[in-house]
Design an enzyme around this catalytic site. Structure first.
Site, mmCIF file in Angstrom:
data_model
loop_
_atom_site.group_PDB
_atom_site.id
_atom_site.type_symbol
_atom_site.label_atom_id
_atom_site.label_comp_id
_atom_site.label_asym_id
_atom_site.label_seq_id
_atom_site.Cartn_x
_atom_site.Cartn_y
_atom_site.Cartn_z
ATOM 1 N N HIS A 1 47.952 25.832 -61.679
ATOM 2 C CA HIS A 1 47.699 26.646 -60.704
ATOM 3 C C HIS A 1 48.816 27.909 -60.619
ATOM 4 O O HIS A 1 50.031 27.233 -60.895
ATOM 5 C CB HIS A 1 47.598 25.988 -59.210
ATOM 6 N N HIS B 1 50.664 30.184 -58.116
ATOM 7 C CA HIS B 1 51.395 30.503 -56.716
ATOM 8 C C HIS B 1 51.417 32.241 -56.468
ATOM 9 O O HIS B 1 52.032 32.760 -57.469
ATOM 10 C CB HIS B 1 52.709 30.030 -56.241
#
Ligand code: 5GP
Ligand code: ZN
Length: 136
Positions: free
Chosen positions: A99, A101
């Site tokens: 992922h 951020h």
């Protein structure tokens, strides 16, 4: 991946506050934000880290970041943000589904500090560069 919390978010088994999705990518608000608007951008397919990710999919993920970052910054009344991505425990990765951020930043918020930086000693920079280049 049965035991992956972000796969469960992709499948809808766990709810999220979604801000964007397409065929390959999902973006949703971080449940414990560093700042309002802190967003996680993930591939819908499970890859633990950037090391595992096919380059083509990395491209599809990456191409969503400019628009998302602009919208997040506009919505939170700023023009600054950090975009970062942790690979492995020593790098701070807690959820093993890749992922990015996106964290909006405002002057003096102090929410992300880099460690102390210092210049390379003489000769070391070239050696490090050569080591990286020989692994590309
Ligand atoms: P990492 O340290 O792995 O780079 O970041 C994981 C992030 O996922 C953390 O910022 C954490 O707050 C967020 N997170 C963990 N579990 C959930 C969840 O169930 N829902 C959402 N929206 N965010 C989560
Ligand atoms: Zn997963």
């Amino acid at each position: 991946m049965d035991n992956c919390i972000f796969c469960k978010i992709v499948s809808g088994a766990i709810p999220c506050t979604k801000i964007f999705e397409n065929d390959h990518v999902l973006a949703f608000l971080d449940i414990a934000p560093l700042a309002d608007g802190h967003t996680l951008v993930i591939p819908k397919a499970h890859f633990a880290t950037m090391f595992d990710m096919p380059a083509e999919l990395a491209g599809k993920l990456g191409e969503t970041l400019p628009k998302l970052a602009q919208a997040i910054c506009k919505a939170t009344n700023t023009t600054a943000c950090n975009i970062f991505q942790n690979n492995g425990r020593p790098a701070g990765q807690l959820v093993d589904h890749l992922h990015f951020h996106i964290v909006p930043r405002t002057p003096g918020d102090g929410i992300i500090r880099l460690g102390e930086q210092s210049p390379y000693p003489a000769g070391r920079m070239d050696k490090v560069a050569q080591a990286i280049i020989s692994n590309l």
